[in-house]
Scaffold this motif. Structure first.
Motif, PDB file in Angstrom:
ATOM      1  N   ARG A 296     -46.542 -23.263  24.978  1.00  0.00           N
ATOM      2  CA  ARG A 296     -47.165 -22.094  24.803  1.00  0.00           C
ATOM      3  C   ARG A 296     -47.998 -21.458  25.787  1.00  0.00           C
ATOM      4  NH1 ARG A 296     -52.872 -23.241  20.603  1.00  0.00           N
ATOM      5  NH2 ARG A 296     -53.594 -24.333  22.279  1.00  0.00           N
ATOM      6  N   GLN A 297     -48.385 -20.693  25.381  1.00  0.00           N
ATOM      7  CA  GLN A 297     -48.613 -19.674  27.154  1.00  0.00           C
ATOM      8  C   GLN A 297     -49.674 -18.771  26.392  1.00  0.00           C
ATOM      9  OE1 GLN A 297     -46.864 -17.652  29.926  1.00  0.00           O
ATOM     10  NE2 GLN A 297     -45.118 -18.140  30.156  1.00  0.00           N
ATOM     11  N   THR A 298     -51.015 -19.129  27.257  1.00  0.00           N
ATOM     12  CA  THR A 298     -52.115 -18.260  26.880  1.00  0.00           C
ATOM     13  C   THR A 298     -52.109 -17.665  27.839  1.00  0.00           C
ATOM     14  OG1 THR A 298     -53.081 -20.299  26.454  1.00  0.00           O
ATOM     15  CG2 THR A 298     -52.642 -19.403  24.769  1.00  0.00           C
ATOM     16  N   LYS A 299     -52.752 -16.520  27.627  1.00  0.00           N
ATOM     17  CA  LYS A 299     -53.761 -15.527  28.950  1.00  0.00           C
ATOM     18  C   LYS A 299     -55.148 -16.400  28.948  1.00  0.00           C
ATOM     19  CE  LYS A 299     -52.835 -11.457  30.123  1.00  0.00           C
ATOM     20  NZ  LYS A 299     -52.812  -9.585  30.434  1.00  0.00           N
ATOM     21  N   LEU A 300     -55.805 -16.893  29.939  1.00  0.00           N
ATOM     22  CA  LEU A 300     -57.466 -16.951  30.167  1.00  0.00           C
ATOM     23  C   LEU A 300     -57.947 -15.446  30.220  1.00  0.00           C
ATOM     24  CD1 LEU A 300     -56.604 -19.782  32.604  1.00  0.00           C
ATOM     25  CD2 LEU A 300     -57.397 -20.064  30.358  1.00  0.00           C
TER      26      LEU A 300
END
Ligand code: NAI
Length: 781
Positions: A296-300
């Protein structure tokens, strides 16, 4: 029979995509679905389901339609009011829910209205044909078959077809030929067995790859680093692929296979419930379409992206890292499975099981090894099919290894007895049949593959970046062979060589040229690495010379005394697009992505791209009058690096002209291009006459520049965009000219050269080129 009109029943994921693709091919198609209960109760549009599906497709990316106009060929309707209209239709495709009872009910309704001789096919992915036919009439059985498209139907090349015992041969042939020639699918004939070919083997492979990753203690990154590129499979690897198709789909496919597979099928042995995946699905972690999947990719908060992967032991996400396995860099399949690290062992365990499984399924699921290999290549994007992979390992070696581990040796591998499944005999490719003898691979009528020509002959000429091949009947084929087919001095030399060899096209052995190759991309444009090298050491005269050489070579292509036909597929960008613009004619694969993208690296099209676009748009009678609209159109295209996303869009951009052709099946492209070249010869080909046009000069340039400055003020154009578009505007408006003066092609080529040279000397452009070479993405400076 001939198929001139179609209908698709069911406007879900598959039905709508199939309808769109039929429309792409220019065939009218009805798209029918149910009337929702809410509409029955409360009123409203009774065809809302199909209509909504069409609207949704117009916004989907990648686009199901090759051109927005194709949508007008799809007529939405519903199964209650529009059923009688099916009486006019030649082929009805059923793509409704995967439920035999619901399908059976629909077939009865269809049979009541359809005309005699029409064909009905099901897109089922799992229900055997004999079950679908239970309770149906003899007449229906004679007109029924399975056509199994892959998702998304426009882009996936595989179409599996199944003929029932009672299916009329002419109906089956007509639908198969239509799907091959008109829709461009790779049609593979399968037997009526569970999951047909591709899903049967693909599902087994994925199960084995997941099992072995867990048992061998590999991380998802490690498993994907091996079960992707090193095996010649899509670079997502297994877990990445499951994320892409959706974790929730996997248990459905397994369940349906388990309900129909033979009792002794090896899939039953390796199948396992996966508690981690079940938990993820339950919590909405269904992959890319959900909250995330194995990755998964999350935006910080700082805008950066965090990439995480699931720990297969704990089920928790952790920061994703690169797998460092020696085996991931192995050259070739045999080296991969023989590398003594856990990646090598993993590769062997996955491949030994899945290749054995596949090898045991012939002739159960298909008549020959070729069909199985083709299905896996076209349906799962494997570079090589299972039998081609066993050949790479060596059939004898593979058998010995299996025997040494006490595992059964598959029937087909025993039959091979150390011989390969494929061999070249003389000029012919042959495969090992189930009778133990070799048979020629026979290409269908209208298919000509450059790889077949190459197998059977030596090049007429060859250098480091290009070759010339004799493709028969007096036609020479120019093939690019450089990395990504990037254009360089060797390619220019080979274009000139082809002109020398063909001469006047009358007195020698050849009379026409076709420019074609079988790589995924026709050409990505000029070799920027070489250009940057020259720029960094200030070799300005050499750079200018290479621009001038390209211009002269391309111009010679355009004015050659014989026809030059380009046959591109995939990307034809920058200099690749300029080749198309300088060919006598184009026969394009429908999946063509082309445009003049030079501004992305701070340049302008300098091999005649600006010149051709101005001339084509100015001469185009369909445009409104006056000198400005054609220039503005060409300017918008070039200064925004516009790329057509299909051959039809390329036609709008005037890269393709009305007489140019579009081929849907990539395997038929070369034959169609050769035919076009020979038709031009037969019609007494003469090169085009050079014309002159009038251009407005500085006034027009100022107007275009003003527009760009407006974009810059809104933050939509960067400072270097302003510089580059200024140069493009100057060239397209004709430089220091005015509307009373006639401008020649050479005048515009000189302007291209001058402004190209000015741009390559700017820091902004050099930065853009460096950035593109390092990251593959344009720099917005
Ligand atoms: P979907 O769920 O997206 O669409 C099913 C459609 O059937 C919906 O538009 C629904 O309104 C309609 N429908 C429901 N009940 C109906 C009824 N009683 N009468 C008529 N229509 C009804 O399903 P999807 O994925 O498009 O699948 C359709 C068929 O294609 C299935 O047979 C499936 O096995 C097959 N298939 C699916 C693939 C995929 O990747 N989704 C790939 C290849 C085949």
């Amino acid at each position: 029979m001939q198929i001139k009109s179609c209908a698709v029943i069911g406007s879900g994921v598959m039905g709508s995509g199939i309808a769109a693709h039929i429309a792409n091919a220019g065939i009218p198609v009805m798209l029918l679905d149910i009337v929702p209960q809410s509409v029955k109760d409360n009123g409203g549009d009774r065809s809302v389901v199909a209509k909504t599906a069409i609207e949704k497709m117009l916004k989907t990316d990648p686009a199901p339609f090759m051109h927005k106009k194709a949508a007008s060929l799809v007529t939405p309707g519903n199964l209650e009011d529009d059923l009688p209209k099916l009486a006019d239709v030649d082929w009805i495709v059923e793509a409704i829910v995967e439920n035999p009872a619901i399908k059976a009910d629909l077939y009865k309704k269809l049979d009541g209205v359809r005309k005699a001789g029409s064909v009905v096919s099901s897109n089922t992915s799992t229900i055997p044909l004999n079950i679908l036919l239970q309770g149906q009439s003899e007449r229906f059985a004679a007109d029924f078959m399975i056509t199994h498209f892959f998702n998304p139907p426009r882009y996936m090349r595989l179409l599996e077809v199944v003929k029932g015992e009672k299916t009329r041969d002419d109906a089956f042939q007509a639908v198969s030929a239509f799907c091959d020639v008109v829709l461009g699918k790779g049609v593979v004939r399968c037997k009526d067995t569970p999951g047909f070919i591709a899903n049967r083997i693909g599902t087994y492979f994925m199960q084995a790859a997941v099992n072995e990753a867990i048992d061998g203690g590999l991380t998802v990154e490690e498993a994907d680093a091996i079960s992707g590129k090193p095996m010649g499979l899509p670079k997502t690897g297994t877990f990445g692929l499951i994320d892409l198709v959706g974790l929730d789909l996997m248990p459905l496919i397994s369940k349906s296979l388990l309900s129909t597979l033979p009792q002794d099928d090896d899939y039953r042995r390796i199948y396992r419930d996966n508690p981690l995946a079940a938990k993820m699905i339950a919590e909405g972690y269904t992959g890319r379409k959900g909250k995330g999947g194995f990755y998964r990719q999350t935006k910080l908060p700082d805008g950066k992206r965090l990439r995480e992967a699931i720990d297969l032991r704990t089920g928790e996400y952790r920061k994703s890292g690169r797998a460092s396995l020696e085996s991931a860099n192995a050259k070739g399949l045999r080296a991969l499975v023989e590398t003594k690290d856990k990646g090598g062992q993993y590769a062997w365990r996955v491949l030994s099981q899945s290749l054995s499984y596949a090898a045991d399924l012939v002739p159960q699921i298909a008549d020959d090894v070729q069909s199985v290999d083709e299905a896996m290549r076209l349906g799962y994007n494997w570079k090589f099919g299972p039998f081609e992979m066993i050949d790479q390992l060596g059939t004898g070696w593979f058998a010995e290894m299996l025997a040494a581990e006490g595992k059964p040796v598959p029937h087909m591998v025993k039959l091979a007895a150390g011989r390969s499944f494929y061999r070249t005999e003389g000029a012919k490719l042959q495969f090992l049949g189930t009778d133990g003898d070799y048979h020629d691979v026979v290409r269908p009528e209208g298919v000509l593959l450059l790889s077949d020509v190459k197998r059977g002959s030596k090049p007429v000429a060859k250098n480091g970046s290009a070759s010339l091949w004799d493709i028969g009947d007096g036609v020479l084929c120019l093939e690019f062979t450089s990395k990504m087919n990037a254009l360089d001095a060797d390619i220019m030399a080979m274009i000139r060589k082809s002109m020398e060899i063909i001469g006047d096209g009358k007195s020698g052995s050849f009379k026409a040229l076709v420019v074609h190759n079988e790589a995924s991309n026709f050409s990505v444009g000029a070799n920027l690495g070489l250009a940057l090298f020259a720029l960094n050491i200030g070799l300005w005269p050499q750079v200018e010379q290479s621009v001038a050489d390209g211009q002269q070579t391309y111009k010679a292509l355009k004015y050659a005394p014989f026809p030059t036909v380009s046959a591109p597929s995939g990307m034809a960008l920058g200099g690749g697009c300029e080749i198309l613009l300088h060919s006598s004619a184009i026969q394009a694969h429908a999946e063509l992505y082309t445009g003049l993208v030079e501004v992305g690296v701070g340049l302008l099209p300098g091999w005649g791209g600006c010149k051709e676009m101005v001339f084509r748009h100015t001469i185009n009678k369909k445009r409104p009058g006056g000198p400005m609209p054609p220039i503005a159109t060409a300017f918008e295209m070039i200064s925004t690096a516009k790329v057509a996303k299909s051959a039809f869009e390329a036609r709008d951009m005037l890269v393709l002209r009305p007489a140019d052709g579009i081929t849907f099946n990539k395997d038929r492209l070369l034959a169609d291009a050769k035919k076009k070249a020979l038709e031009l010869v037969a019609a007494g080909y003469t090169p085009p006459e050079e014309v002159k046009i009038r251009l407005p000069g500085p006034g027009a340039r100022a107007a275009l520049e003003n527009a760009v400055e407006g974009f810059a003020a809104q933050g939509k154009a960067t400072p270097h965009d302003v510089v580059v578009s200024g140069a493009v505007a100057t060239v397209l408006s004709g430089g220091d000219t005015d509307i009373t003066v006639e401008v020649s092609e050479d005048d515009l080529l000189e302007l291209e050269r001058k402004h190209f040279m000015a741009l390559v000397k700017t820091k902004g452009t050099i930065d853009r080129i460096e950035h593109m070479l390092e990251t593959g993405k344009p720099l917005r400076n």
